[in-house]
Design a protein around this motif. Structure first.
Motif, PDB file in Angstrom:
ATOM      1  N   PHE A  99       0.845  -1.195   0.000  1.00 57.88           N
ATOM      2  CA  PHE A  99       0.000   0.000   0.000  1.00 57.88           C
ATOM      3  C   PHE A  99       0.885   1.252   0.000  1.00 57.88           C
ATOM      4  O   PHE A  99       0.650   2.198  -0.754  1.00 57.88           O
ATOM      5  N   SER A 100       1.937   1.218   0.829  1.00 59.59           N
ATOM      6  CA  SER A 100       2.835   2.358   0.958  1.00 59.59           C
ATOM      7  C   SER A 100       3.659   2.592  -0.309  1.00 59.59           C
ATOM      8  O   SER A 100       3.828   3.735  -0.738  1.00 59.59           O
ATOM      9  N   ILE A 101       4.169   1.526  -0.899  1.00 58.39           N
ATOM     10  CA  ILE A 101       4.972   1.689  -2.119  1.00 58.39           C
ATOM     11  C   ILE A 101       4.091   2.201  -3.261  1.00 58.39           C
ATOM     12  O   ILE A 101       4.558   2.913  -4.143  1.00 58.39           O
ATOM     13  N   GLY A 102       2.807   1.886  -3.201  1.00 57.88           N
ATOM     14  CA  GLY A 102       1.870   2.429  -4.183  1.00 57.88           C
ATOM     15  C   GLY A 102       1.747   3.938  -4.066  1.00 57.88           C
ATOM     16  O   GLY A 102       1.700   4.653  -5.074  1.00 57.88           O
ATOM     17  N   LEU A 103       1.726   4.427  -2.826  1.00 55.61           N
ATOM     18  CA  LEU A 103       1.655   5.876  -2.611  1.00 55.61           C
ATOM     19  C   LEU A 103       2.866   6.585  -3.189  1.00 55.61           C
ATOM     20  O   LEU A 103       2.729   7.549  -3.945  1.00 55.61           O
TER      21      LEU A 103
END
Length: 191
Positions: A126-130
């Motif tokens: 989720f974070s790497i997507g941001l």
């Protein structure tokens, strides 16, 4: 409009550190006063309260990053400024990712905590997507300034969604943006 860029950058960093903080709080419950206070008073002893807050914050940050991409694509920020900010975000997040990785690895060793490892993996994705979305704006501007080709923009953008490669690509993107403002010197004139 620098507020939008700062909000997206700082929010992306905070989200990653919130993920790293969750297992630390969980494993220090009852051992540290601050952790115990947070669990009992703020989270009501329920893991889903901080997890829900973290996910809600992440969803809000996805919306902010999408708005950021729209504004960046319209040329609101300088390409060097965008690539530098992208690189700084990636570097600042590295310690949080290391903490998450170590805790996730340790949780894999025990069968009872493997669920924590899976949750951390999903939150990491989720974070790497941001931050990948944030980087896409920088690479779009690099192409717009004709510093990279469309194929390179696609390659850089895809690599921004891969762990470890995203940091390397952020540095390459910043170094590429430095070529934008090099003044032409020693130009020969043809008589």
């Amino acid at each position: 409009m620098k507020i939008m860029k700062k909000t997206a950058a700082i929010g992306n960093i905070l989200f990653t550190y919130l993920i790293a903080l969750l297992p630390v709080l969980l494993f220090t419950y009852g051992k540290m006063g601050v952790s115990t206070f947070l669990w009992e008073r703020l989270f009501w002893g329920n893991i889903f309260v901080p997890l829900g807050f973290t996910l809600l914050f992440g969803i809000v940050m996805y919306i902010v990053n999408i708005l950021f991409i729209i504004k960046a694509s319209r040329g609101r920020w300088d390409v060097r400024e965008l690539t530098r900010t992208n690189m700084l975000v990636k570097f600042i997040q590295v310690p949080a990712y290391i903490i998450i990785f170590i805790i996730g690895l340790l949780c894999c060793l025990m069968i009872f905590t493997i669920g924590i490892s899976l949750a951390l993996l999903l939150l990491d994705l989720f974070s790497i997507g941001l931050t990948g979305l944030f980087a896409c704006a920088a690479f779009y501007r690099l192409r717009k300034e004709q510093l990279i080709s469309t194929n390179m923009q696609a390659l850089y953008s895809l690599a921004s969604f891969l762990f470890c490669a995203d940091v390397v690509i952020a540095v390459i993107g910043y170094r590429t943006s430095l070529m934008q403002t090099k003044p032409a010197t020693n130009q020969e004139t043809v008589p």
